[in-house]
Design an enzyme around this catalytic site. Structure first.
Site, PDB file in Angstrom:
ATOM      1  N   ASN A  80     -27.003 -28.603  -0.861  1.00  0.00           N
ATOM      2  CA  ASN A  80     -26.082 -27.505  -0.583  1.00  0.00           C
ATOM      3  C   ASN A  80     -24.741 -27.922  -1.174  1.00  0.00           C
ATOM      4  OD1 ASN A  80     -24.344 -25.571   0.305  1.00  0.00           O
ATOM      5  ND2 ASN A  80     -25.026 -25.615   2.445  1.00  0.00           N
TER       6      ASN A  80
ATOM      7  N   PRO B 204     -18.792 -30.138   0.352  1.00  0.00           N
ATOM      8  CA  PRO B 204     -17.528 -30.145   1.091  1.00  0.00           C
ATOM      9  C   PRO B 204     -17.470 -29.157   2.256  1.00  0.00           C
ATOM     10  CG  PRO B 204     -17.253 -29.107  -1.059  1.00  0.00           C
ATOM     11  CD  PRO B 204     -18.609 -29.753  -1.056  1.00  0.00           C
ATOM     12  N   ASN B 205     -16.823 -29.617   3.311  1.00  0.00           N
ATOM     13  CA  ASN B 205     -16.552 -28.838   4.531  1.00  0.00           C
ATOM     14  C   ASN B 205     -17.775 -28.607   5.412  1.00  0.00           C
ATOM     15  OD1 ASN B 205     -13.735 -28.420   3.937  1.00  0.00           O
ATOM     16  ND2 ASN B 205     -14.394 -27.009   2.345  1.00  0.00           N
TER      17      ASN B 205
ATOM     18  N   TYR C 154     -21.369 -19.216   9.392  1.00  0.00           N
ATOM     19  CA  TYR C 154     -22.244 -20.377   9.185  1.00  0.00           C
ATOM     20  C   TYR C 154     -23.074 -20.758  10.415  1.00  0.00           C
ATOM     21  CZ  TYR C 154     -19.466 -20.759   4.967  1.00  0.00           C
ATOM     22  OH  TYR C 154     -18.853 -20.489   3.764  1.00  0.00           O
TER      23      TYR C 154
ATOM     24  N   ASP D 143     -24.129 -30.510 -14.377  1.00  0.00           N
ATOM     25  CA  ASP D 143     -24.577 -31.456 -15.403  1.00  0.00           C
ATOM     26  C   ASP D 143     -25.318 -32.636 -14.766  1.00  0.00           C
ATOM     27  OD1 ASP D 143     -23.516 -29.823 -17.314  1.00  0.00           O
ATOM     28  OD2 ASP D 143     -21.793 -31.101 -17.796  1.00  0.00           O
TER      29      ASP D 143
ATOM     30  N   ARG E 170     -18.734 -15.767  -4.766  1.00  0.00           N
ATOM     31  CA  ARG E 170     -19.785 -16.638  -4.212  1.00  0.00           C
ATOM     32  C   ARG E 170     -21.174 -16.326  -4.772  1.00  0.00           C
ATOM     33  NH1 ARG E 170     -17.277 -19.479   0.024  1.00  0.00           N
ATOM     34  NH2 ARG E 170     -15.628 -18.228   0.935  1.00  0.00           N
TER      35      ARG E 170
ATOM     36  N   ALA F 205     -18.757 -25.226  -1.664  1.00  0.00           N
ATOM     37  CA  ALA F 205     -17.833 -24.545  -2.593  1.00  0.00           C
ATOM     38  C   ALA F 205     -18.028 -24.989  -4.039  1.00  0.00           C
ATOM     39  CB  ALA F 205     -16.393 -24.785  -2.152  1.00  0.00           C
TER      40      ALA F 205
ATOM     41  N   ARG G 153     -16.675 -24.402  12.127  1.00  0.00           N
ATOM     42  CA  ARG G 153     -16.177 -23.701  10.937  1.00  0.00           C
ATOM     43  C   ARG G 153     -16.784 -22.292  10.861  1.00  0.00           C
ATOM     44  NH1 ARG G 153     -18.322 -24.774   4.804  1.00  0.00           N
ATOM     45  NH2 ARG G 153     -16.866 -23.351   3.797  1.00  0.00           N
TER      46      ARG G 153
ATOM     47  N   ARG H 285     -21.716 -11.814   0.095  1.00  0.00           N
ATOM     48  CA  ARG H 285     -20.343 -12.137   0.497  1.00  0.00           C
ATOM     49  C   ARG H 285     -19.361 -11.788  -0.627  1.00  0.00           C
ATOM     50  NH1 ARG H 285     -20.131 -18.003   2.751  1.00  0.00           N
ATOM     51  NH2 ARG H 285     -18.119 -17.199   3.452  1.00  0.00           N
TER      52      ARG H 285
ATOM     53  N   HIS I 267     -28.295 -22.709   0.842  1.00  0.00           N
ATOM     54  CA  HIS I 267     -27.058 -22.232   1.464  1.00  0.00           C
ATOM     55  C   HIS I 267     -27.372 -21.682   2.838  1.00  0.00           C
ATOM     56  CE1 HIS I 267     -24.803 -22.627  -2.238  1.00  0.00           C
ATOM     57  NE2 HIS I 267     -25.847 -22.124  -2.854  1.00  0.00           N
ATOM     58  N   LEU I 268     -26.476 -21.936   3.768  1.00  0.00           N
ATOM     59  CA  LEU I 268     -26.633 -21.375   5.111  1.00  0.00           C
ATOM     60  C   LEU I 268     -26.443 -19.863   5.081  1.00  0.00           C
ATOM     61  CD1 LEU I 268     -24.385 -24.175   6.074  1.00  0.00           C
ATOM     62  CD2 LEU I 268     -26.296 -23.792   7.606  1.00  0.00           C
ATOM     63  N   SER I 269     -25.351 -19.442   4.449  1.00  0.00           N
ATOM     64  CA  SER I 269     -25.061 -18.008   4.385  1.00  0.00           C
ATOM     65  C   SER I 269     -25.753 -17.401   3.173  1.00  0.00           C
ATOM     66  CB  SER I 269     -23.541 -17.794   4.288  1.00  0.00           C
ATOM     67  OG  SER I 269     -23.045 -18.338   3.074  1.00  0.00           O
TER      68      SER I 269
ATOM     69  N   GLU J 186     -31.642 -25.650  -4.422  1.00  0.00           N
ATOM     70  CA  GLU J 186     -30.297 -25.337  -3.915  1.00  0.00           C
ATOM     71  C   GLU J 186     -30.430 -24.567  -2.615  1.00  0.00           C
ATOM     72  OE1 GLU J 186     -27.233 -23.780  -6.681  1.00  0.00           O
ATOM     73  OE2 GLU J 186     -26.987 -22.184  -5.214  1.00  0.00           O
TER      74      GLU J 186
ATOM     75  N   HIS K 216     -19.814 -22.905  -6.893  1.00  0.00           N
ATOM     76  CA  HIS K 216     -19.187 -21.854  -7.696  1.00  0.00           C
ATOM     77  C   HIS K 216     -18.219 -22.394  -8.737  1.00  0.00           C
ATOM     78  CE1 HIS K 216     -20.872 -19.853  -4.242  1.00  0.00           C
ATOM     79  NE2 HIS K 216     -19.996 -20.440  -3.437  1.00  0.00           N
TER      80      HIS K 216
HETATM   81  C1  DQA Z   1     -22.187 -22.375   1.484  1.00  0.00           C
HETATM   82  C2  DQA Z   1     -21.661 -21.124   0.766  1.00  0.00           C
HETATM   83  C3  DQA Z   1     -20.463 -21.456  -0.101  1.00  0.00           C
HETATM   84  O1  DQA Z   1     -19.983 -20.292  -0.760  1.00  0.00           O
HETATM   85  C4  DQA Z   1     -19.345 -22.034   0.729  1.00  0.00           C
HETATM   86  O2  DQA Z   1     -18.265 -22.430  -0.099  1.00  0.00           O
HETATM   87  C5  DQA Z   1     -19.786 -23.157   1.617  1.00  0.00           C
HETATM   88  C6  DQA Z   1     -21.082 -23.067   2.272  1.00  0.00           C
HETATM   89  C7  DQA Z   1     -23.318 -22.026   2.467  1.00  0.00           C
HETATM   90  O3  DQA Z   1     -24.054 -22.937   2.838  1.00  0.00           O
HETATM   91  O4  DQA Z   1     -23.449 -20.876   2.906  1.00  0.00           O
HETATM   92  O5  DQA Z   1     -19.035 -24.084   1.863  1.00  0.00           O
HETATM   93  O6  DQA Z   1     -22.711 -23.265   0.529  1.00  0.00           O
END
Ligand code: DQA
Length: 145
Positions: A73, A9-10, A22, A86, A110, A76, A17, A106, A99-101, A97, A79
């Site tokens: 990725n 998501p997002n 990011y 599952d 997270r 959110a 964003r 953080r 993640h960009l950040s 897995e 977490h």
């Molecule tokens: C994220 C890190 C997550 O905590 C956050 O909710 C995201 C992006 C990342 O790629 O850094 O939406 O997955």
């Protein structure tokens, strides 16, 4: 060799964003770099972005029939989502897995991933390049068997 890349998501909002967190790369641009990497490495990729937990669960659930490995990725849902954890666990294919950040530098909430324990590993903190590192790891996992 086929890799499923999932964006949670997002992540459709990347570029605008919170660019200080990011980066300024759009999702479209990241996807171009993923396709470029895939072409150079002779692998097929399918890329799906969804803001909906159930859609991601469905995509992971049908992955073993079509894909050798998953790069995800979960954004959110990393977490919060027992359902995604599952699904990855049930799929039973190697999973990475990304993640960009750097989720460990953080907010405290997270730093906990529900998904990472059912993945082979986690890559976090390299911006859009985290996906390329994740793909590289995915390739290695499949080649190793
Ligand atoms: C994220 C890190 C997550 O905590 C956050 O909710 C995201 C992006 C990342 O790629 O850094 O939406 O997955």
């Amino acid at each position: 060799m086929k890799i499923l890349v999932l964006h949670g998501p997002n992540l459709n909002l990347l570029g605008t964003r919170e660019p200080h967190v990011y980066g300024e790369q759009s999702l479209e641009n990241i996807n171009l770099s993923i396709r470029d990497w895939a072409g150079k490495n002779g692998v097929e990729v399918e890329i799906i972005q969804s803001n909906h937990e159930g859609e991601l669960v469905d995509a992971i659930g049908s992955a073993p029939a079509k894909f050798d490995v998953l790069v995800v990725n979960p954004a959110a849902f990393t977490h919060t989502s027992v359902a995604l954890r599952d699904a990855v666990s049930a799929a039973g294919i190697p999973s990475v897995e990304v993640h960009l950040s750097n989720i460990h530098s953080r907010e405290e909430f997270r730093s906990k991933s529900l998904i990472a324990p059912v993945c082979q590993g986690q890559i976090s903190g390299f911006g859009g390049y985290s996906y390329i590192l994740g793909l590289q790891a995915a390739l290695m996992l499949v080649r190793q068997g």
